[in-house]
Scaffold this motif. Structure first.
Motif, short mmCIF file in Angstrom:
data_model
loop_
_atom_site.label_atom_id
_atom_site.label_comp_id
_atom_site.label_asym_id
_atom_site.label_seq_id
_atom_site.Cartn_x
_atom_site.Cartn_y
_atom_site.Cartn_z
N MET A 1 0.85 -1.20 0.00
CA MET A 1 0.00 0.00 0.00
C MET A 1 0.88 1.24 0.00
SD MET A 1 -2.78 1.14 2.86
CE MET A 1 -3.61 2.70 2.75
N ASN A 2 0.62 2.18 -0.90
CA ASN A 2 1.36 3.43 -0.94
C ASN A 2 0.79 4.40 0.09
OD1 ASN A 2 2.90 2.49 -3.00
ND2 ASN A 2 1.68 3.43 -4.61
N THR A 3 1.69 5.13 0.74
CA THR A 3 1.24 6.07 1.75
C THR A 3 1.93 7.40 1.58
OG1 THR A 3 2.94 5.28 3.28
CG2 THR A 3 0.77 4.27 3.45
N MET A 4 1.26 8.48 1.98
CA MET A 4 1.85 9.82 1.98
C MET A 4 2.02 10.28 3.41
SD MET A 4 0.12 12.20 -0.93
CE MET A 4 0.88 13.63 -0.18
N THR A 5 3.01 11.17 3.61
CA THR A 5 3.26 11.80 4.89
C THR A 5 3.26 10.80 6.03
OG1 THR A 5 0.93 12.38 5.23
CG2 THR A 5 2.31 14.00 4.12
N HIS A 6 3.87 9.62 5.78
CA HIS A 6 4.02 8.61 6.81
C HIS A 6 5.49 8.44 7.09
CE1 HIS A 6 4.16 4.77 8.88
NE2 HIS A 6 4.91 4.29 7.92
N GLN A 7 5.87 8.36 8.36
CA GLN A 7 7.26 8.16 8.72
C GLN A 7 7.31 7.20 9.89
OE1 GLN A 7 9.41 11.76 9.26
NE2 GLN A 7 11.26 10.77 9.99
N SER A 8 8.01 6.08 9.70
CA SER A 8 8.12 5.09 10.76
C SER A 8 9.05 5.60 11.85
CB SER A 8 8.66 3.77 10.19
OG SER A 8 10.00 3.92 9.80
N GLU A 26 6.44 16.00 1.28
CA GLU A 26 6.89 14.66 1.64
C GLU A 26 5.95 13.63 1.03
OE1 GLU A 26 7.41 13.84 5.74
OE2 GLU A 26 8.57 15.66 6.16
N HIS A 27 6.53 12.60 0.46
CA HIS A 27 5.75 11.47 -0.04
C HIS A 27 6.44 10.19 0.39
CE1 HIS A 27 3.04 13.69 -2.86
NE2 HIS A 27 4.03 14.58 -2.78
N TRP A 28 5.64 9.15 0.57
CA TRP A 28 6.17 7.86 1.00
C TRP A 28 5.53 6.74 0.19
CZ3 TRP A 28 9.90 7.29 4.79
CH2 TRP A 28 10.20 8.44 5.54
N THR A 29 6.30 5.73 -0.09
CA THR A 29 5.76 4.51 -0.67
C THR A 29 6.48 3.34 -0.03
OG1 THR A 29 5.11 3.44 -2.75
CG2 THR A 29 7.35 4.32 -2.64
N ASP A 36 10.08 1.21 3.65
CA ASP A 36 9.53 2.54 3.43
C ASP A 36 10.52 3.38 2.64
OD1 ASP A 36 7.31 1.93 4.98
OD2 ASP A 36 8.19 2.72 6.82
N LEU A 37 10.05 4.01 1.56
CA LEU A 37 10.88 4.88 0.74
C LEU A 37 10.36 6.30 0.84
CD1 LEU A 37 11.31 2.72 -2.49
CD2 LEU A 37 12.95 3.00 -0.62
N PHE A 38 11.28 7.21 1.21
CA PHE A 38 10.94 8.62 1.33
C PHE A 38 11.20 9.34 0.01
CE2 PHE A 38 12.64 12.95 1.99
CZ PHE A 38 11.50 13.56 2.50
N MET A 39 10.22 10.14 -0.42
CA MET A 39 10.36 10.95 -1.61
C MET A 39 10.09 12.41 -1.26
SD MET A 39 8.51 8.51 -4.45
CE MET A 39 7.25 8.03 -3.28
N THR A 124 6.39 4.02 -9.88
CA THR A 124 5.03 3.49 -9.79
C THR A 124 4.16 4.41 -8.93
OG1 THR A 124 5.75 1.19 -10.08
CG2 THR A 124 3.62 1.55 -9.01
N TYR A 125 4.72 4.85 -7.81
CA TYR A 125 3.98 5.78 -6.95
C TYR A 125 3.75 7.11 -7.66
CZ TYR A 125 2.89 9.07 -3.26
OH TYR A 125 2.28 10.04 -2.53
N MET A 126 4.78 7.64 -8.31
CA MET A 126 4.66 8.93 -8.98
C MET A 126 3.60 8.90 -10.07
SD MET A 126 8.76 9.65 -9.12
CE MET A 126 8.72 11.05 -10.26
N THR A 127 3.53 7.80 -10.80
CA THR A 127 2.49 7.66 -11.82
C THR A 127 1.11 7.67 -11.18
OG1 THR A 127 3.92 6.45 -13.36
CG2 THR A 127 1.55 6.14 -13.61
N GLY A 128 0.95 6.92 -10.09
CA GLY A 128 -0.34 6.89 -9.42
C GLY A 128 -0.73 8.23 -8.83
#
Length: 327
Positions: A1-8, A26-29, A36-39, A124-128
């Motif tokens: 599941m892709n998530t935004m503004t999430h930080q573990s 901030e974006h996360w996927t 977790d990947l931070f963008m 993939t996240y950026m496209t979505g």
């Protein structure tokens, strides 16, 4: 599941308050069931429709924001993301797994192949999120190898590819020759420590004086805000596993950007790679007065110009077709 503004909690513990990044999103996927990947995104200024979507890919010893969104007082347009956003581009960078604010928990050395998988997940996240399906991809140093491998694996996603401080076989590279002396050390552990002296050594190993002290100091502060160690995987790959990419499998328009003083690769190595790229829409740019970290050099505005020119170049209208008929 892709998530935004999430930080573990694991990644948040690596973030110190010394340096702040502002004006972006901030974006996360996630990938591989728990990574977790931070963008970090800076969209076009003024809310205009983007003329292209850029994905910036960082190198071996620093995360994305210090490299591509570096703010230095008294240095106009210091942030390449800000500069390209002002030109009408949608700009993104991603912290590879093991770097910056992305996950660091897996017991691996986060090599170039793993970084290419990060780029697949990020796009993939950026496209979505934006609807963009093809990207202008820029990578520097080992980030150029990650970008090239990603482009080889997913050519349909890459509109244009820029490879800065790139190396192909490693033949004739003084930097890699010196680095190989510590290969056993890199093989023995997954991470290597970095400090202020190490960051300064990046600017002194090839040709001292190509970057000013204020920029190098700001770069070091920004890097060390996020990381006090970085993965060994890209060093191991660059010292012992080259070549990692096949130019014949990279059909997109490509520019190879070589700093005049960069010791990561010989010009002969890069020209051989360049000659094997199948698309005739390609460029080889030698950047005068530049060493290894081009966006942090005194001649950074020249680098911006070269890259923008390539990213905005119209596609050829005429292409020669091969006729089977005789005279």
């Amino acid at each position: 599941m892709n998530t935004m503004t999430h930080q573990s909690a694991a990644t948040a513990s690596h973030r110190k308050p010394d340096v702040q990044w502002t004006g972006g999103e901030e974006h996360w996927t996630t990938r591989d069931g728990g990574v977790d990947l931070f963008m970090w995104r800076k969209p076009p200024t003024g809310g205009q429709k983007p003329i292209g979507t850029i994905l910036f890919v960082h190198g071996s010893s620093m995360a994305g924001q210090p490299t591509f969104d570096l703010q230095v007082p008294g240095r106009p347009d210091s942030s390449v993301m800000d500069w390209f956003a002002a030109q009408g581009f949608d700009t993104w960078c991603v912290d590879s797994e093991g770097y910056g604010r992305s996950s660091k928990h897996r017991d691996i050395n986060f090599d170039i192949a793993n970084g290419a998988a990060d780029l697949a997940a990020a796009t993939t996240y950026m496209t979505g999120h934006t609807g963009a399906e093809r990207f202008l991809v820029y990578g520097i140093s080992s980030g150029a190898l990650k970008a090239a491998l990603f482009a080889q694996q997913h050519p349909e996603r890459v509109e244009r590819l820029a490879l800065d401080a790139f190396v192909w076989t490693g033949e004739g590279s003084p930097t890699l020759e010196a680095r190989r002396k510590r290969l056993d050390e890199w093989l023995s552990k997954n991470r290597r420590p970095i400090d202020n002296a190490f960051v300064h050594s990046i600017f002194n190993r090839d040709h001292p004086g190509t970057a000013d002290d204020a920029t190098v100091n700001a770069f070091a502060d920004a890097i060390l805000t996020l990381d006090d160690s970085v993965p060994t995987g890209t060093y191991v790959d660059m010292c012992s596993k080259l070549p990692i990419v096949d130019p014949a499998k990279m059909p997109m328009p490509t520019i190879v950007m070589r700093g005049e003083y960069d010791g990561i690769a010989s010009e002969e190595d890069l020209l051989e790679f360049f000659s094997l790229l199948p698309n005739s829409d390609k460029q080889f740019a030698v950047m005068a007065g530049i060493a290894h970290a081009s966006f942090q050099q005194k001649n950074y505005r020249m680098v911006y110009h070269i890259l923008r020119s390539f990213f905005t170049q119209p596609a050829p209208v005429y292409r020669m077709t091969h006729s089977t008929s005789g005279n």
